[in-house]
Design an enzyme around this catalytic site. Structure first.
Site, PDB file in Angstrom:
ATOM      1  N   ASP A   7     -14.831  19.738  27.990  1.00 46.46           N
ATOM      2  CA  ASP A   7     -14.392  18.512  27.327  1.00 46.46           C
ATOM      3  C   ASP A   7     -14.970  18.438  25.911  1.00 46.46           C
ATOM      4  O   ASP A   7     -15.891  19.183  25.559  1.00 46.46           O
ATOM      5  CB  ASP A   7     -14.867  17.292  28.118  1.00 46.46           C
ATOM      6  CG  ASP A   7     -14.331  17.277  29.539  1.00 46.46           C
ATOM      7  OD1 ASP A   7     -13.195  17.727  29.752  1.00 46.46           O
ATOM      8  OD2 ASP A   7     -15.065  16.808  30.440  1.00 46.46           O
ATOM      9  N   ASP A  26     -10.532  21.150  28.614  1.00 45.53           N
ATOM     10  CA  ASP A  26     -10.134  20.307  29.741  1.00 45.53           C
ATOM     11  C   ASP A  26      -9.683  18.965  29.177  1.00 45.53           C
ATOM     12  O   ASP A  26      -8.639  18.859  28.588  1.00 45.53           O
ATOM     13  CB  ASP A  26     -11.292  20.174  30.716  1.00 45.53           C
ATOM     14  CG  ASP A  26     -10.917  19.399  31.977  1.00 45.53           C
ATOM     15  OD1 ASP A  26      -9.719  19.310  32.277  1.00 45.53           O
ATOM     16  OD2 ASP A  26     -11.819  18.878  32.645  1.00 45.53           O
ATOM     17  N   ASP A  66     -13.851  12.334  28.609  1.00 46.93           N
ATOM     18  CA  ASP A  66     -13.960  11.988  30.025  1.00 46.93           C
ATOM     19  C   ASP A  66     -15.126  11.018  30.203  1.00 46.93           C
ATOM     20  O   ASP A  66     -16.291  11.370  29.955  1.00 46.93           O
ATOM     21  CB  ASP A  66     -14.215  13.241  30.871  1.00 46.93           C
ATOM     22  CG  ASP A  66     -12.920  13.939  31.277  1.00 46.93           C
ATOM     23  OD1 ASP A  66     -11.852  13.524  30.786  1.00 46.93           O
ATOM     24  OD2 ASP A  66     -12.980  14.898  32.059  1.00 46.93           O
ATOM     25  N   ARG A 110      -2.723  11.022  30.049  1.00 55.13           N
ATOM     26  CA  ARG A 110      -4.038  10.370  29.968  1.00 55.13           C
ATOM     27  C   ARG A 110      -4.285   9.831  28.556  1.00 55.13           C
ATOM     28  O   ARG A 110      -5.217  10.236  27.875  1.00 55.13           O
ATOM     29  CB  ARG A 110      -5.163  11.324  30.373  1.00 55.13           C
ATOM     30  CG  ARG A 110      -5.046  11.852  31.783  1.00 55.13           C
ATOM     31  CD  ARG A 110      -6.256  12.687  32.161  1.00 55.13           C
ATOM     32  NE  ARG A 110      -6.091  13.292  33.486  1.00 55.13           N
ATOM     33  CZ  ARG A 110      -6.938  14.151  34.025  1.00 55.13           C
ATOM     34  NH1 ARG A 110      -8.034  14.506  33.367  1.00 55.13           N
ATOM     35  NH2 ARG A 110      -6.712  14.662  35.212  1.00 55.13           N
TER      36      ARG A 110
END
Length: 664
Positions: free
Chosen positions: A168, A190, A194, A241
């Protein structure tokens, strides 16, 4: 300076001045502009509130609640250019403000940089970036600010879904009080961001999420605890997302811009905002352009949407339930949705204007403590923001700490006062100064500097009492006041043949004997200068005492200003030539032009000093006016031709073309 006995009459308290000129300025369309500079025509002009900045250095939204988020405030400021230094300071136990200068490539590829509690990690200008690496906040981490960075390029070719790596840009589990602001996240392995496992009191603002599949995920928990504000972010070239929010107690999304969504034919997992689980989500005044499923909600979630604009969109736009009212938690500025594309594309991501601000006394107990926190050799401006109040202490900015801005934060310069009361009898002229600036490139705004030694109360051999002494180059004072009696403001240089430059604008200076003096090239523009009476009917003092190096054509220029006085008529000199230690190469240069002079000024306003004749100095006037400006045989007037080479620009340009007056 030569001692001359002075007796000062009582002075009205700071802040008793009256407004003679209004704040000039215009708030630009959509509230994007800033209020202009106020002209100073009185000791303490009032000002209107300044428009809120798009890059305020204090968090808003949920990150501002429950004690707030301050990051590394109160700690040392460090600048890092390599992975080892970044990792060292980021993981330290004590607070740090960590400035990332330039690009730091992380090795091995995809590795974590652990960020511990009480840290600010901030890019220098718009060039600070972390490449091939992740900022990672472990469980229990608290109070972190990450701003103004680009974090990029840990993508593993062929792994579009990010199933083989967990690279991330920023990842955090079970943390609290985090502000993610003005960053650019792109092309990672990724997720880009997050925020997981019951993290709380988070604000994500003015970031760019781009060139990626899974942009921003929140949740990974069965608990419903997380409170998050997400505003003014730009999601473009992303697939899903944007964000996905799972089991958030409160998710407030406003003024976000979603555009240029990746289109790969996926009918389900290409979407904008998703309220999942038991999330309560409020979306306000966002803008969706070319987005599939702009906003959707699980049947167990609640989603309220108001004021957003949808353009070229398809798919779900779910709304049900009542969610919550964000204004029950905090105030916020809601921009019109139609303005969001222009506003967010301009102001999101890293900004050159974002720097480091050290707050006094909120983060640092004294002004000196904040100055001490600035790193030696500082190359990027650091602002010391000083809250309204009276700070009875001396301040010294050494030559090793350039690029500091001292900024009063009150509505009036009289609201924020730095004052002490040392006379020259106790430490010499330099030792008497309330504030000393030896560094280059220092600016002071919206402040009052004072030496309130009461020369009328005692008899001393050494009553000089400086409010300010500078020896650095490229010093700027804007909307400042200098209060004192003898030797109020000294602008000097490290040695006779070194030229330092000082620019004073929209300010107020008062004193009686030699109270504007030294050898620096100094411009005082659009300011008020008050000649204080010492109770004499014949000689109340001297405005200037220049000691300009003979090789420097430019000493003091007072221009477009107003000199006022409570002294009797014909009792004040404009200046006298100061030759420190009898130095023959110190030949005063003073020009007063386009300035109003009061009746207190003598018709023969220049006088000798310590055996040196004023006629050998370079004293001139040009186009002055007022009761004290009558031209006599003892008042040399500059010619029109010479005046064209004695402008503000001529005095300040030097060899580097310095032009601080163009900032207004």
């Amino acid at each position: 300076m030569t001692q001359l006995q002075g007796k000062r009459l009582p002075r009205p308290g700071a802040g008793q001045g009256r407004v003679l000129a209004a704040v000039l300025g215009l708030v630009a369309a959509l509230g994007l502009g800033a209020v202009g500079q106020a002209r100073a025509d009185a000791p303490s002009p009032q000002k209107a509130p300044v428009a809120a900045s798009r890059w305020t250095d204090r968090p808003h939204g949920f990150a501002s609640l429950a004690g707030g988020t301050t990051g590394g405030a109160g700690g040392k400021v460090v600048t890092v250019t390599d992975q080892a230094s970044l990792a060292k300071y980021a993981a330290a136990e004590e607070p740090y403000v960590i400035r990332v200068a330039g690009s730091i490539a992380v090795e091995p590829f995809g590795s974590d940089i652990v960020v511990a509690s009480d840290k600010t990690v901030i890019g220098v200008g718009d060039t600070g970036e972390i490449v091939h690496g992740e900022l990672h906040l472990n469980p229990g981490t608290s109070n972190v600010i990450i701003r103004n960075l680009t974090i990029r390029d840990s993508y593993v070719e062929g792994d579009w879904d990010g199933k083989t790596t967990d690279f991330d840009a920023i990842q955090m589990d079970t943390v609290d009080h985090v502000w993610i602001d003005h960053n650019r996240f792109t092309h990672m392995g990724d997720g880009l961001l997050d925020i997981r496992k019951d993290s709380r009191y988070i604000t994500v603002s003015y970031n760019q999420f781009t060139h990626h599949n899974k942009a921003f995920g929140i949740g990974w928990t069965t608990n419903v605890l997380t409170e998050m504000t997400i505003d003014h972010n730009w999601f473009h070239g992303t697939k899903q997302r944007n964000p996905s929010a799972d089991n958030l107690a409160y998710a407030h999304l406003y003024n976000n811009y979603l555009s240029s969504q990746v289109k790969d034919g996926d009918p389900v997992w290409t979407y904008g905002n998703w309220a999942r689980g038991k999330t309560k989500m409020v979306i306000e005044n966002s803008y969706y352009d070319g987005v599939q499923h702009p906003y959707q909600a699980d049947s167990t979630a609640e989603l309220v949407q108001r004021g957003s604009i949808l353009r070229n969109t398809t798919g779900r736009t779910d709304t049900w339930g009542t969610a919550f009212d964000p204004r029950e938690f905090y105030d916020y500025r809601l921009d019109p949705a139609v303005a969001v594309p222009a506003l967010v594309t301009r102001f999101s991501g890293p900004q050159r204007q974002i720097g480091v601000t050290l707050h006094v006394p909120a983060d640092y107990p004294t002004v000196q403590a904040a100055v001490d926190a600035v790193p030696d050799g500082n190359a990027v401006p650091v602002t010391v923001a000083i809250a309204p109040g009276t700070y009875r202490a001396k301040v010294y900015i050494p030559a090793t700490k350039p690029n500091i801005v001292l900024q009063g934060t009150g509505q009036d310069r009289a609201d924020t006062v730095i004052v002490y009361d040392t006379p020259a009898a106790y430490g010499g002229s330099t030792g008497s100064a309330t504030v000393r600036i030896a560094a280059n490139d220092v600016t002071a705004r919206h402040l009052t500097f004072s030496n309130d030694f009461d020369e009328a109360a005692v008899e001393l051999n050494g009553e000089q009492a400086l409010a300010m002494k500078t020896t650095g180059d490229r010093i700027v004072f804007e909307d400042t006041a200098f209060l004192g009696n003898q030797d109020t403001l000294m602008t000097d240089s490290p040695k006779l043949t070194t030229v330092s430059r000082v620019y004073v604008r929209d300010s107020y200076i008062e004193g009686d004997v030699d109270f504007v003096y030294g050898r620096a090239t100094t411009v005082i523009e659009r300011s008020v200068i008050k000649l204080l009476s010492r109770g004499s009917t014949t000689n109340n003092g001297y405005l200037t005492a220049a000691s300009t190096w003979t090789g420097n054509p430019y000493g003091f220029l007072i221009t477009r200003s107003k000199v006022v006085s409570d002294a009797p008529d014909q009792s004040f000199h404009l200046g006298r030539p100061w030759h420190p230690g009898g130095e023959p190469e110190a030949v005063a240069q003073v020009l007063i032009r386009d300035t109003e002079l009061p009746a207190a000024v003598k018709s023969a306003p220049w006088t000798d000093m310590s055996g040196f004749s004023w006629k050998d100095a370079r004293f001139t006037e040009y186009r002055n006016h007022g009761a004290g400006a009558e031209v006599t045989a003892d008042r040399p007037q500059m010619s029109d031709e010479d005046a064209r080479a004695h402008t503000v620009a001529d005095y300040l340009a030097g060899s580097d073309g310095w032009a601080p007056y163009t900032r207004h």
